[in-house]
Design a protein around this motif. Structure first.
Motif, PDB file in Angstrom:
ATOM      1  N   VAL A  95       5.651  44.366 -35.146  1.00  0.00           N
ATOM      2  CA  VAL A  95       5.912  43.927 -33.827  1.00  0.00           C
ATOM      3  C   VAL A  95       4.634  43.926 -33.139  1.00  0.00           C
ATOM      4  N   LYS A 103       2.217  40.968 -31.438  1.00  0.00           N
ATOM      5  CA  LYS A 103       1.684  40.892 -29.923  1.00  0.00           C
ATOM      6  C   LYS A 103       0.343  41.077 -29.745  1.00  0.00           C
ATOM      7  N   ASN A 106       6.166  38.148 -28.635  1.00  0.00           N
ATOM      8  CA  ASN A 106       7.097  39.140 -28.364  1.00  0.00           C
ATOM      9  C   ASN A 106       8.131  39.263 -29.567  1.00  0.00           C
ATOM     10  N   MET A 107       8.059  40.119 -30.283  1.00  0.00           N
ATOM     11  CA  MET A 107       9.122  40.288 -31.256  1.00  0.00           C
ATOM     12  C   MET A 107       9.844  41.576 -31.347  1.00  0.00           C
ATOM     13  N   SER A 124      13.653  41.597 -32.496  1.00  0.00           N
ATOM     14  CA  SER A 124      13.678  41.672 -33.953  1.00  0.00           C
ATOM     15  C   SER A 124      13.801  43.162 -34.585  1.00  0.00           C
TER      16      SER A 124
END
Lengths: 169, 276
Positions: free
Chosen positions: A116, A120, A126-127, A130
């Motif tokens: 992540v 980013k 933007n993860m 998840s």
């Protein structure tokens, strides 16, 4: 002995291919069952540092290639996890099942956070969502399977070293 | 040793992390470049197992699809069979209706020709002995029937009523051995008596040997005796034998009515009460 340096990369490659192709079928591609991560943790707990580090590096690279991700992403993550495992194994008794489960869970979450963070920083994607949807279930599955695979890896190690495995650090 | 032993792990870790970071940087800066050699190597190595997996999966999927297809096919087959059965039943019903209409049309035509009150009755039973041939119909005195009335089918004369109850009547067929009908040969206008012969059909009696009778000659009612109207077919000559001793020739007649398939008959009731 040169055997481990020849055998382990091949075994790692087969494992990664098996993991990314066959195992994903059972989870319909929703969760990536990372046995390779368990193997990296096992290597951190059990193998000598040079051998384990190179093996983790290769496993990460193979995973990068097999998954089609950015070269070096999983390589970096696996190397980091390997050395964290080495540090943990020096300080605690690494044979406890609860420790294996807990540590595998944390490593899996760590991996997710790294990914992540990477996306980013690199691509401003933007993860965060998840983490709950993908990485948390994945971490649960990996941690649940880790004792079983630790036993399996141990069995292979014993077979490979003619009944004389390396002792836990 | 270049590094002190206690820094060995840190050095190795730093080197590997640095290598990974270089890889990431290389990948980030050369996104459009060709796949790297090592990556290609791994992909090539993965190919046989991937191919095996895909083949196995394909076979498995095909088997599964085939299984599902067969299940679907079986269900469809069952549905189509049921539908076919239903349609066959409908077809039989329509065919029956068509045949009924044909028969009834002939009967109505007969009614117009004969100026009678026809009573249409359904055959409800048959006498199956070799000599005595009769049928039961579902009409009786309650429907205006009485003993002696002639009974016709769409193919010709069937017989006459010999017993009559309120709602059931017995018809003695022309093939019954007790049946005698006054007839004439249509072509030669020769008179004779048609006697029933059971399973053998009928026999035309009292035709002199001098008369020329041919196989295929139509035998029709003569109207004599007052039971059967004149000119209705009873059968055709099937065989003629003049060699028999005696004055008359032996003539076998094939009845025009197929008694085995008789389903409806019409009883001819003379219209005595009809107003002119």
């Amino acid at each position: 002995m040169m055997y481990p340096y020849l055998f382990l990369p091949l075994a790692g490659l087969l494992l990664v291919i098996f993991q990314t192709s066959v195992l994903n079928i059972f989870f319909m591609g929703r969760i990536n069952v990372e046995i390779s991560l368990i193997l990296v943790i096992y290597a951190g707990f059990r193998m000598n540092v040079l051998q384990g580090a190179l093996f983790s590096f290769l496993l990460g690279f193979f995973l990068d290639c097999a998954m089609g991700s950015i070269s070096g992403l999983f390589t970096l993550i696996y190397v980091c996890i390997f050395f964290i495992s080495v540090l943990v194994s020096i300080r605690v008794y690494a044979e406890q099942i609860s420790l294996i489960i807990g540590f595998s869970f944390l490593c899996s979450i760590f991996e997710g956070l790294m990914i992540v963070l990477f996306f980013k920083i690199m691509y401003d994607i933007n993860m965060l969502g998840s983490i709950v949807q993908v990485f948390l279930p994945q971490a649960l599955v990996v941690s649940a399977l880790s004792p079983l695979f630790f036993k399996l890896f141990h069995f292979f190690e014993v077979s490979f070293h003619d009944g004389n495995p390396q002792p836990a650090k | 040793m270049m590094f002190p032993k206690k820094y060995w792990t840190i050095t190795l870790a730093s080197l590997l992390i640095l290598a990974a970071l270089i890889m990431i940087s290389y990948h980030a800066t050369k996104q459009d470049s060709d796949t790297g050699f090592f990556r290609r190597l791994v992909l090539e190595a993965a190919w046989p197992l991937e191919s095996l997996k895909n083949t196995s999966l394909k076979a498995l999927r095909e088997s599964w699809d085939r299984y599902l297809f067969l299940i679907g096919l079986e269900a469809e087959n069952r549905r189509l069979r049921k539908e076919n059965h239903l349609l066959e039943n409908q077809l039989v019903q329509y065919r029956e209706g068509y045949l009924d209409a044909l028969r009834l049309r002939k009967i109505l035509k007969l009614q117009e020709q004969l100026d009678i009150i026809p009573v249409i009755a359904e055959v409800i039973d048959r006498e199956q002995s070799p000599l005595f041939k009769s049928i039961l119909i579902d009409k009786g005195t309650a429907h205006g029937l009485k003993v002696g009335l002639p009974v016709l089918s769409d193919q010709g004369i069937a017989g006459r009523i010999t017993e009559c109850s309120w709602h059931i009547s017995r018809i003695m067929l022309v093939v019954d051995v007790n049946s005698n009908v006054s007839v004439l040969l249509q072509r030669s206008r020769t008179h004779g008596v048609l006697q029933g012969a059971g399973a053998a059909g009928c026999r035309l009696k009292y035709v002199p040997k001098a008369e020329e009778v041919k196989v295929g000659d139509a035998v029709i009612s003569s109207g004599l005796g007052g039971i059967f109207p004149k000119g209705i077919i009873l059968g055709v000559v099937a065989a003629v034998d003049k060699k028999e001793g005696g004055f008359f020739q032996r003539i076998d007649v094939q009845p025009s009515v197929d008694f085995g398939k008789l389903e409806e008959v019409v009883v001819l009731n003379p219209q005595k009460d009809r107003k002119p």
